[in-house]
Design an enzyme around this catalytic site. Structure first.
Site, PDB file in Angstrom:
ATOM      1  N   ASP A 236     -14.607  -4.133   0.642  1.00 16.91           N
ATOM      2  CA  ASP A 236     -13.869  -5.137   1.397  1.00 16.91           C
ATOM      3  C   ASP A 236     -12.488  -4.586   1.787  1.00 16.91           C
ATOM      4  O   ASP A 236     -11.635  -4.366   0.917  1.00 16.91           O
ATOM      5  CB  ASP A 236     -13.718  -6.416   0.562  1.00 16.91           C
ATOM      6  CG  ASP A 236     -12.992  -7.491   1.353  1.00 16.91           C
ATOM      7  OD1 ASP A 236     -13.497  -7.884   2.427  1.00 16.91           O
ATOM      8  OD2 ASP A 236     -11.894  -7.903   0.917  1.00 16.91           O
TER       9      ASP A 236
ATOM     10  N   GLU B 234      -1.309  21.183  -3.420  1.00 19.36           N
ATOM     11  CA  GLU B 234      -2.532  21.304  -4.209  1.00 19.36           C
ATOM     12  C   GLU B 234      -3.712  21.610  -3.293  1.00 19.36           C
ATOM     13  O   GLU B 234      -4.863  21.509  -3.696  1.00 19.36           O
ATOM     14  CB  GLU B 234      -2.761  20.083  -5.093  1.00 19.36           C
ATOM     15  CG  GLU B 234      -2.758  18.755  -4.381  1.00 19.36           C
ATOM     16  CD  GLU B 234      -2.938  17.617  -5.385  1.00 19.36           C
ATOM     17  OE1 GLU B 234      -1.920  17.197  -5.955  1.00 19.36           O
ATOM     18  OE2 GLU B 234      -4.061  17.162  -5.609  1.00 19.36           O
TER      19      GLU B 234
ATOM     20  N   CYS C  53       1.189  16.051  -7.417  1.00 17.09           N
ATOM     21  CA  CYS C  53       2.005  15.458  -6.348  1.00 17.09           C
ATOM     22  C   CYS C  53       3.497  15.762  -6.457  1.00 17.09           C
ATOM     23  O   CYS C  53       4.278  15.281  -5.637  1.00 17.09           O
ATOM     24  CB  CYS C  53       1.786  13.948  -6.305  1.00 17.09           C
ATOM     25  SG  CYS C  53       0.128  13.511  -5.760  1.00 17.09           S
TER      26      CYS C  53
ATOM     27  N   THR D 206      -6.470   6.851   0.441  1.00 16.26           N
ATOM     28  CA  THR D 206      -5.043   7.201   0.513  1.00 16.26           C
ATOM     29  C   THR D 206      -4.768   8.690   0.742  1.00 16.26           C
ATOM     30  O   THR D 206      -3.696   9.029   1.261  1.00 16.26           O
ATOM     31  CB  THR D 206      -4.318   6.781  -0.785  1.00 16.26           C
ATOM     32  OG1 THR D 206      -5.027   7.341  -1.902  1.00 16.26           O
ATOM     33  CG2 THR D 206      -4.260   5.274  -0.915  1.00 16.26           C
TER      34      THR D 206
ATOM     35  N   THR E 210      -4.527   6.784 -14.957  1.00  9.54           N
ATOM     36  CA  THR E 210      -3.466   7.410 -14.160  1.00  9.54           C
ATOM     37  C   THR E 210      -2.216   6.525 -14.091  1.00  9.54           C
ATOM     38  O   THR E 210      -1.150   7.009 -13.758  1.00  9.54           O
ATOM     39  CB  THR E 210      -3.924   7.676 -12.701  1.00  9.54           C
ATOM     40  OG1 THR E 210      -4.297   6.438 -12.109  1.00  9.54           O
ATOM     41  CG2 THR E 210      -5.089   8.640 -12.657  1.00  9.54           C
TER      42      THR E 210
ATOM     43  N   HIS F  69       7.533   8.194  -6.066  1.00  7.64           N
ATOM     44  CA  HIS F  69       6.269   8.758  -5.577  1.00  7.64           C
ATOM     45  C   HIS F  69       5.306   7.639  -5.178  1.00  7.64           C
ATOM     46  O   HIS F  69       5.210   6.622  -5.852  1.00  7.64           O
ATOM     47  CB  HIS F  69       5.638   9.652  -6.650  1.00  7.64           C
ATOM     48  CG  HIS F  69       4.250  10.062  -6.302  1.00  7.64           C
ATOM     49  ND1 HIS F  69       3.929  10.648  -5.098  1.00  7.64           N
ATOM     50  CD2 HIS F  69       3.073   9.944  -6.987  1.00  7.64           C
ATOM     51  CE1 HIS F  69       2.626  10.885  -5.059  1.00  7.64           C
ATOM     52  NE2 HIS F  69       2.092  10.460  -6.187  1.00  7.64           N
TER      53      HIS F  69
ATOM     54  N   LYS G  48       1.482  -0.022  -4.288  1.00  5.85           N
ATOM     55  CA  LYS G  48       1.665  -0.901  -5.443  1.00  5.85           C
ATOM     56  C   LYS G  48       2.524  -0.253  -6.540  1.00  5.85           C
ATOM     57  O   LYS G  48       3.411  -0.891  -7.100  1.00  5.85           O
ATOM     58  CB  LYS G  48       0.278  -1.248  -5.994  1.00  5.85           C
ATOM     59  CG  LYS G  48       0.247  -2.369  -6.988  1.00  5.85           C
ATOM     60  CD  LYS G  48      -1.182  -2.800  -7.277  1.00  5.85           C
ATOM     61  CE  LYS G  48      -2.019  -1.645  -7.856  1.00  5.85           C
ATOM     62  NZ  LYS G  48      -3.382  -2.037  -8.187  1.00  5.85           N
TER      63      LYS G  48
END
Lengths: 349, 132
Positions: free
Chosen positions: A29, A81, A113, A154, A204, A237, A242
């Protein structure tokens, strides 16, 4: 410290894919994903782009924006990376393409990152010690996300280059101080030869992102005796929208302070350059005297926090340098099939 | 292409380094070791092209050579640089965007690669210059 950012440049590929197009393929969704991730689209590299070409474009932008003589650059470090070679530096390609060779040093960095922010810290050390005149730190990636994995919504592409120097009259923004917080935390990894990274799902979050970002951020503010009220802007970062929103709230930064740097919503997560792109977008709008608090995070895991103060050189710099948010305008949208081809997920037999 | 052959011309491909004849004021890309007009009287010097120019003519490649199949259809054009030299180059644009006279700027891209395990060859292509 008088070490600071003398110039910076960024590069974002012109292609984008919308979250709806990825969600349609995997039966997810889109509205739920967009609300949860706070990402509506992400950048996609062209067929002939990789981390090296993106690093070169951002490096050339930094040279041009600051009108820098490339011969002055004594070090080129590229964090990524997705270095195109396992053995053979991306940074030598960049150095040759900006005509900084041969009297200089170069190396590639990898720390998920935050490889880009690690290059910036290294350049700070080399320039402030007097070992080199100027140093270039780059974060550039064509990030990988396995088909159907949460990362696919993402994982994006782009690059940012910072030229660091310690000549008092030059910086457009001073790095007042930096502080790192690092542990061995296996929240995300990609084994040698593997095409896509693996991650620990929710692992994570708390033990990875939040522990390290908060550790580095609080550490730096305690070291400097500052608080969120002392800063005009903040950048954290951006693996999604969120996480930086939540961590900024936990640390006491108001929403309006992170807004200028929240490029994740339209760009996605460009991994090694993610926080640097947020800093660049914030610097684009900052005024002399403004202070920016920034913390980069890299899985594995670590965070680098920076306290940045904009100098009066910034006004002149801003007159001629392209802005990050302007680069995000007028994209060319691709569907999932074209995206898969661009990312090498779809191969001709 | 052999690694050494590419490496010898790498700087020219990365940074559009050609030559300029001081005697007749003509520019050359790729670089020449002798001016074809002035011959022995020619005074050649290295010259880095700014890279801006315009499309003289173009074609759309639908049936690409081995290694470039994924990129088709793509435009291939003769670009006349502002200093005067012309060269053939892929254009980073959709075929529908192309027109003769289009202003272009240099971009750094992958030019090719020797399979999955060989060298990756980088250099200059051109893209529409919307600010020009």
């Amino acid at each position: 410290m008088s070490v600071g950012i003398v110039s910076y440049g960024s590069y974002i590929p012109r292609y984008r894919i919308k979250v709806e197009d990825i969600a349609r393929v995997w039966g997810e969704d889109a509205e739920t994903l967009k609300a949860g991730l706070m990402v509506s689209e992400k950048s996609v590299p062209d067929l002939d782009e990789d981390a090296a070409t993106i690093a070169v474009e951002s490096a050339r932008a930094a040279i041009e924006n600051g009108n820098i003589d490339p011969v002055r650059i004594g070090a080129v470090y590229t964090g990524s990376e997705s270095h195109p070679y396992a053995v053979k530096p991306t940074s030598t390609i960049v150095a040759e393409a900006i005509s900084a060779t041969p009297v200089m040093t170069a190396a590639d960095f990898e720390f998920a990152c935050k490889a880009g922010s690690a290059t910036v810290q290294s350049c700070m050390g080399l320039t402030s010690s007097g070992m080199i005149d100027l140093g270039m730190g780059i974060g550039a990636d064509v990030s990988q996300g396995a088909p159907g994995d949460a990362l696919e919504y993402t994982a994006a592409s782009g690059g940012v280059a910072f030229i660091m120097g310690d000549n008092e009259s030059e910086p457009i923004a001073l790095i007042e101080d930096t502080y790192s917080f690092t542990t061995d935390t296996p929240d995300f990894w990609r084994r040698e030869g593997s095409e896509f990274p693996q991650h620990g799902g929710r692992f994570t979050g708390e033990p990875g992102y939040f522990k390290h970002v908060i550790g580095a951020s609080k550490g730096l503010m305690e070291k400097m005796g500052t608080g969120p009220e002392d800063y005009d802007y903040a950048v954290f970062h951006q693996p999604n929208g969120k996480f930086p929103t939540r961590v900024s709230k936990e640390l006491g930064f108001s929403r309006d302070k992170i807004e200028p740097g929240m490029v994740i919503t339209k760009l996605g997560n460009i991994y090694s350059g993610s926080c640097m792109m947020g800093i660049a977008a914030t610097l684009d709008q900052a005024k002399p005297g403004d202070r920016i608090f920034a913390t980069a995070f890299g899985s594995g895991a670590g965070a680098d926090a920076f306290s940045i103060k904009v100098t009066d050189k910034m006004e002149q710099f801003q007159k001629y340098s392209p802005k990050v948010w302007d680069q995000l305008k007028d994209p060319v949208y691709v569907d999932y099939a074209k995206y898969a081809k661009h990312k090498g997920k779809l191969k001709r037999s | 292409m052999s690694v050494v052959r590419f490496w010898r011309n790498q700087v020219n491909r990365y940074n559009l380094e050609g030559t300029h004849c001081n005697s007749c004021d003509e520019y050359f890309y790729p670089p020449r070791s002798m001016c074809p007009t002035c011959r022995r009287e020619g005074e050649l010097e290295s010259h880095r092209f700014e890279g801006k120019g315009e499309i003289v003519t173009y074609t759309i490649i639908h049936s690409a050579a081995e290694g470039f199949e994924n990129q088709s259809p793509y435009p291939l054009a003769i670009v006349k640089l502002d200093e005067g030299a012309s060269l053939t180059s892929p254009i980073v644009a959709d075929p529908e965007e192309m027109y003769i006279g289009m202003r272009v700027k240099p971009v750094f891209r992958k030019l090719g690669e020797s399979g999955d395990k060989g060298m990756i060859y980088y250099g200059t292509k051109f893209a529409p210059d919307k600010n020009d």
